[in-house]
Each structure stands twice: as C-alpha cells, then as structure tokens.
Design a protein around this motif. Sequence first.
Motif, PDB file in Angstrom:
ATOM      1  N   GLU A 166       0.828  -1.201   0.000  1.00 42.32           N
ATOM      2  CA  GLU A 166       0.000   0.000   0.000  1.00 42.32           C
ATOM      3  C   GLU A 166       0.866   1.255   0.000  1.00 42.32           C
ATOM      4  N   ALA A 167       2.014   1.188   0.639  1.00 40.38           N
ATOM      5  CA  ALA A 167       2.911   2.351   0.672  1.00 40.38           C
ATOM      6  C   ALA A 167       3.395   2.718  -0.721  1.00 40.38           C
ATOM      7  N   SER A 168       3.811   1.708  -1.494  1.00 39.97           N
ATOM      8  CA  SER A 168       4.270   1.971  -2.859  1.00 39.97           C
ATOM      9  C   SER A 168       3.157   2.568  -3.697  1.00 39.97           C
ATOM     10  N   ILE A 169       1.950   2.051  -3.501  1.00 41.95           N
ATOM     11  CA  ILE A 169       0.799   2.557  -4.260  1.00 41.95           C
ATOM     12  C   ILE A 169       0.529   4.006  -3.910  1.00 41.95           C
ATOM     13  N   GLN A 170       0.528   4.331  -2.611  1.00 40.07           N
ATOM     14  CA  GLN A 170       0.220   5.693  -2.197  1.00 40.07           C
ATOM     15  C   GLN A 170       1.288   6.682  -2.659  1.00 40.07           C
ATOM     16  N   ILE A 171       2.542   6.293  -2.572  1.00 39.26           N
ATOM     17  CA  ILE A 171       3.621   7.175  -3.039  1.00 39.26           C
ATOM     18  C   ILE A 171       3.466   7.445  -4.533  1.00 39.26           C
ATOM     19  N   SER A 172       3.194   6.396  -5.313  1.00 36.52           N
ATOM     20  CA  SER A 172       3.041   6.544  -6.758  1.00 36.52           C
ATOM     21  C   SER A 172       1.848   7.418  -7.091  1.00 36.52           C
ATOM     22  N   ARG A 173       0.754   7.221  -6.387  1.00 33.53           N
ATOM     23  CA  ARG A 173      -0.435   8.041  -6.638  1.00 33.53           C
ATOM     24  C   ARG A 173      -0.162   9.510  -6.347  1.00 33.53           C
ATOM     25  N   CYS A 174       0.543   9.778  -5.260  1.00 33.92           N
ATOM     26  CA  CYS A 174       0.863  11.170  -4.914  1.00 33.92           C
ATOM     27  C   CYS A 174       1.666  11.838  -6.028  1.00 33.92           C
ATOM     28  N   ARG A 175       2.651  11.132  -6.523  1.00 29.21           N
ATOM     29  CA  ARG A 175       3.543  11.740  -7.520  1.00 29.21           C
ATOM     30  C   ARG A 175       2.883  11.869  -8.884  1.00 29.21           C
ATOM     31  N   VAL A 176       2.036  10.911  -9.256  1.00 28.33           N
ATOM     32  CA  VAL A 176       1.292  11.044 -10.511  1.00 28.33           C
ATOM     33  C   VAL A 176       0.313  12.209 -10.416  1.00 28.33           C
ATOM     34  N   SER A 177      -0.388  12.297  -9.287  1.00 19.14           N
ATOM     35  CA  SER A 177      -1.352  13.378  -9.104  1.00 19.14           C
ATOM     36  C   SER A 177      -0.663  14.735  -9.142  1.00 19.14           C
ATOM     37  N   GLU A 178       0.516  14.816  -8.530  1.00 20.48           N
ATOM     38  CA  GLU A 178       1.277  16.071  -8.538  1.00 20.48           C
ATOM     39  C   GLU A 178       1.684  16.440  -9.962  1.00 20.48           C
ATOM     40  N   TYR A 179       2.164  15.455 -10.722  1.00 22.91           N
ATOM     41  CA  TYR A 179       2.567  15.730 -12.107  1.00 22.91           C
ATOM     42  C   TYR A 179       1.371  16.198 -12.943  1.00 22.91           C
ATOM     43  N   LEU A 180       0.249  15.478 -12.837  1.00 25.59           N
ATOM     44  CA  LEU A 180      -0.926  15.826 -13.639  1.00 25.59           C
ATOM     45  C   LEU A 180      -1.487  17.188 -13.260  1.00 25.59           C
ATOM     46  N   SER A 181      -1.352  17.565 -11.994  1.00 26.27           N
ATOM     47  CA  SER A 181      -1.877  18.857 -11.547  1.00 26.27           C
ATOM     48  C   SER A 181      -1.017  20.018 -12.030  1.00 26.27           C
ATOM     49  N   LEU A 182       0.268  19.759 -12.293  1.00 24.27           N
ATOM     50  CA  LEU A 182       1.190  20.825 -12.695  1.00 24.27           C
ATOM     51  C   LEU A 182       1.290  20.999 -14.209  1.00 24.27           C
ATOM     52  N   HIS A 183       0.676  20.101 -14.978  1.00 27.88           N
ATOM     53  CA  HIS A 183       0.722  20.193 -16.440  1.00 27.88           C
ATOM     54  C   HIS A 183      -0.686  20.373 -16.991  1.00 27.88           C
ATOM     55  N   THR A 184      -0.767  21.029 -18.144  1.00 30.66           N
ATOM     56  CA  THR A 184      -2.072  21.412 -18.699  1.00 30.66           C
ATOM     57  C   THR A 184      -2.322  20.775 -20.056  1.00 30.66           C
ATOM     58  N   GLY A 185      -3.488  21.081 -20.593  1.00 26.14           N
ATOM     59  CA  GLY A 185      -3.875  20.561 -21.890  1.00 26.14           C
ATOM     60  C   GLY A 185      -2.919  20.926 -23.002  1.00 26.14           C
ATOM     61  N   TYR A 186      -2.151  21.994 -22.830  1.00 20.31           N
ATOM     62  CA  TYR A 186      -1.170  22.378 -23.847  1.00 20.31           C
ATOM     63  C   TYR A 186      -0.133  21.282 -24.058  1.00 20.31           C
ATOM     64  N   ASP A 187       0.129  20.496 -23.008  1.00 27.04           N
ATOM     65  CA  ASP A 187       1.117  19.409 -23.127  1.00 27.04           C
ATOM     66  C   ASP A 187       0.632  18.297 -24.041  1.00 27.04           C
ATOM     67  N   LEU A 188      -0.666  18.270 -24.338  1.00 21.17           N
ATOM     68  CA  LEU A 188      -1.216  17.229 -25.204  1.00 21.17           C
ATOM     69  C   LEU A 188      -1.182  17.611 -26.674  1.00 21.17           C
ATOM     70  N   LEU A 189      -1.002  18.899 -26.950  1.00 19.48           N
ATOM     71  CA  LEU A 189      -1.063  19.371 -28.332  1.00 19.48           C
ATOM     72  C   LEU A 189       0.168  18.925 -29.112  1.00 19.48           C
ATOM     73  N   PRO A 190      -0.010  18.278 -30.255  1.00 19.45           N
ATOM     74  CA  PRO A 190       1.145  17.861 -31.068  1.00 19.45           C
ATOM     75  C   PRO A 190       1.780  19.055 -31.756  1.00 19.45           C
ATOM     76  N   ASP A 191       3.028  18.878 -32.179  1.00 15.02           N
ATOM     77  CA  ASP A 191       3.713  19.951 -32.900  1.00 15.02           C
ATOM     78  C   ASP A 191       3.019  20.247 -34.221  1.00 15.02           C
ATOM     79  N   SER A 192       2.494  19.206 -34.846  1.00 16.23           N
ATOM     80  CA  SER A 192       1.731  19.390 -36.087  1.00 16.23           C
ATOM     81  C   SER A 192       0.727  18.254 -36.198  1.00 16.23           C
ATOM     82  N   GLY A 193      -0.326  18.492 -36.927  1.00 18.72           N
ATOM     83  CA  GLY A 193      -1.349  17.461 -37.087  1.00 18.72           C
ATOM     84  C   GLY A 193      -2.636  18.075 -37.606  1.00 18.72           C
TER      85      GLY A 193
END
Length: 496
Positions: free
Chosen positions: A153-180
């Motif tokens: 459970e510790a590994s799961i909680q640590i991973s969830r915290c860090r994924v949530s932190e990453y997703l909260s700090l990045h926006t939809g602009y990160d999904l936009l391709p350079d061209s398409g």
Amino acid sequence: MFSHGADSAHDAGGVGVSSGGATVPTRFVWPYGGKRVFLSGSFTRWSEHLPMSPVEGCPTVFQAICSLSPGIYEYKFFVDGEWRHDERQPTITGDYGVVNTLYLTRDINQISTVLSPSTPGSRMNMDVDNENSQRTVSLSDGALQEGHQRVSEASIQISRCRVSEYLSLHTGYDLLPDSGKVIALDVNLPVKQSFHILHEQGVPVAPLWDSFRGQFVGLLSPLDFILILRELETHGSNLTEEQLETHTISAWKEAKRQTYGRNDGQWHPHQHLVHVTPYESLRDIALKILQNGISTVPVIYSPSSDGSCPQLLHLASLSGILKCICRYFKNSTGNLPILNQPVCTIPLGSWVPKIGDPNGRPLAMLRPNASLSSALNMLVQAGVSSIPIVDEDDSLLDTYSRSDITALAKDKVYTHVRLDEMTIHQALQLGQDASTPFGFFNGQRCQMCLRSDPLLKVMERLANPGVRRVFIVEAGSKRVEGIISLSDIFKFLLSL
C-alpha cells in the motif's frame, strides 16, 4: 510520556523470537495518514515509541527504519493518540490485542521489498555486515501470485501522490502535437457521407459543428455507426439505407436520444458539449473523461469570455495523458515505485476467475466464427471498446474493436451484408490486406502483455493511439488471463 529515542530500539533487536547475530535494516511503513505516528513492538519491549517520518512528496505515508536481528516480531502503530494495526499486513492476536507480525529471515531469496530502492527521501539499499553484500528488508502484505509478492500500500500511495502532482502541474497544452490535423463534421452532413469521411481519413471520432449556433455540439463515434447498422437490420425500422443518403447527423442524434433515452455525454442539443480548455490541468481533463464515461474530449479554445468563436485544437484522450506520464517517469522509475512491479501484483484490471471462485465473472471473449452481430451486441452491452478473439483453448488470435466497424463503410459493404451472417473473421479481413492471415498480431490492433511484465510496459502499450485495452496472456500458449483498460489505469492511479 513517550520516549522518542531510537537507539534503544536498534539495540533491542533480540527482543521477541530472534536468532541473534548480525542485524538487518528493516523498514516499517504506515501508509494511511495522520499527524503524529509512532512505532512500537516487541523489538522495543513495547516500552518505547519510535517516531515515524513522512515520506518526501507523500505526506500520508510514514516510515521508520530499525536494525533488527533475523527473527519473529510483533508491532503496532500509535496514530494520533490511538493504537492501530495495518490490516493489510499479517496479524495475530497477542498480549497487546491484534498486532502485526514480521518474520525476518536470513535467506535473501525470501526477503521481499515494499518500496523501490531508489525512492527519493529514503535509503532502501543499506550495507549489511555479511561479506559486503547488500540486502533490502521490508514488510509485505503476504498476498502471493505465482511467486510474486503483492505490491504494498505504501508503494501505491507514493506513486499516486507523484502522478497526481505531475498531472496537476501540467495542462492541456502538453497534449497538443507539434503538427497534425483535427477533423470536424457539420451536423447537417448526411450520416452515410460522414462515416465515409471517417473511414477515408482513418479517424474513429470527430467533433460535430453546428454552424447555425456557432458551437461544437457533440461527437460522432463508432458507437453511432454500430447503432445505425443494428437499427437498419431491425424489423420495422424507420431508417432505411436510402434514407442514409439524406438523413443528417443532427436528425440521427436526436432520434438516438429519444430511442435510447440518454445523451452519453456526447450530444447536447440544448447544452454545451463536454469539452476542456488548454488551460485545464491534465488531472482535471482525465477526471472529466472518466466522470462522463467518454473516450475522447475536444480541447477547445475561445478568445472571448462568452465562449464565442471557439477554436478546435485537439481531441484529448486518456491514452494521450498516459503517454505524457510514461515519457516523464520512464527515465526516473524510482519516483514511481510501482512502475517496475509485475502487473499481476497490482490490484488492477479484470482477471480470469480462479476455479471454484463463486464471485468470479468470466471475461467477455469471442470465437472467430462468431457473427458480427453478436460481437457488436457484446461491445454495446458490455460497454467496452474491444473484445479479445480466441480459439477453443482461449488463446488470443486477434481483437475486434468498435472502430473496426467503420471498415463496413468502404465500398458500401454494409448495404449488401447481414450482420448475423458475417463472421468476425470476415469482418476483420475487410480492413486488412487479403494476404494477411487471420490471427496475425498487428502491433496497433492486438496489444498483449504477460502477467510478469512490469506495469510500465502495460502503460506504454496503452499509451499508443487507438489502444484502449491490453490483454494479459499466458507465456507460450497466449491464453487470455486478464484485461487491463485505460480507465482501469487511471482509476487506480487517481484512487477513484
């Protein structure tokens, strides 16, 4: 009054049932939060309470490291003034009520790890006075699957915290391709023509534009084509093939709403379409997709506060967000302790039930000679994106996906076939080269992994465009053992 000194705990390694000898650094973890957490046990003679420290970047996970001699120990946690035990760890009823137990062995092959050795803020690999070798000793929950220890459970909680932190700090602009390119369809286009466009452009989904209202109002997806084909074959249907020439997308969507009594989050004649802006965080975008039960959400930018003059930038999906996660953490897997764990050790996905399990539900699978009609019915009723096609031994041959239905738009195939007479094998051949044998594993179509593969590999497969499910197969026989979907991954990572 508590004594907070840890030195005596290290010296008390022989308390309990101990074999004496060299001590081993042993990690104790409390992953359930709290303000002040202490550890006590037979190795402290139950007289001292050792302070536990929160793991860096994950304040709900507390840890303490003690040097213990190999042996059997009892321990409990003192959390915010209350005695607690970890229900996920082995327990017994002793003199101090229900307590956790730890069996510390000399045999390095029996030592299981809970946290990744490279977890920041902690030191898992510690020098042990045993011929200059290194050992890692941690607690585990005791759940085994073919020799693999279930992830803690510790590994799961640590991973969830860090994924949530990453997703909260990045926006939809990160999904936009350079061209398409992004294709949108006018709601006044005939249904027939629209599916020809989707097939020719090789895209499964397209946003719908209402020029009169000046807004994007919905999405046209393979599910629409499936429902239309089923409607055409229904006795007494009000929709004929000839009407498809003039029947508009708008008319079909309204008929669908009245027939099936739902909007599916994709058609809002009097509301705004479910969409996101490029300023929204990746976490919010993922939650919006999951909460609305949709696979794709348009990324729309409007220069005005009232939403007028909207510009379609991209179609966001869970696979695109997962690709960002994989790219960010791939070269620093220590930041996500679960990435290198075998996928079978993680509570994730749907698995073939064990023999005799009264609560087990069999996985939805099809034989290659099953009718296309049965495949479409299963896709709709099960609410899934694809179904594995297996032989008589349940070995994976191929997969049939919702998006495969658009192949029937080629050369008006749907006008001269019956869904209950065409087999899945025949339907798949429509979208493949005639020389391609059935069961040929196309990298984009039929994604599979082994139960021993690390979670990172499964995530990378699901991050490929158009892939929404990965089939877990047995090594050698390719017998289907489980299915993991994109939504499974995100519900797990976001703790939904």
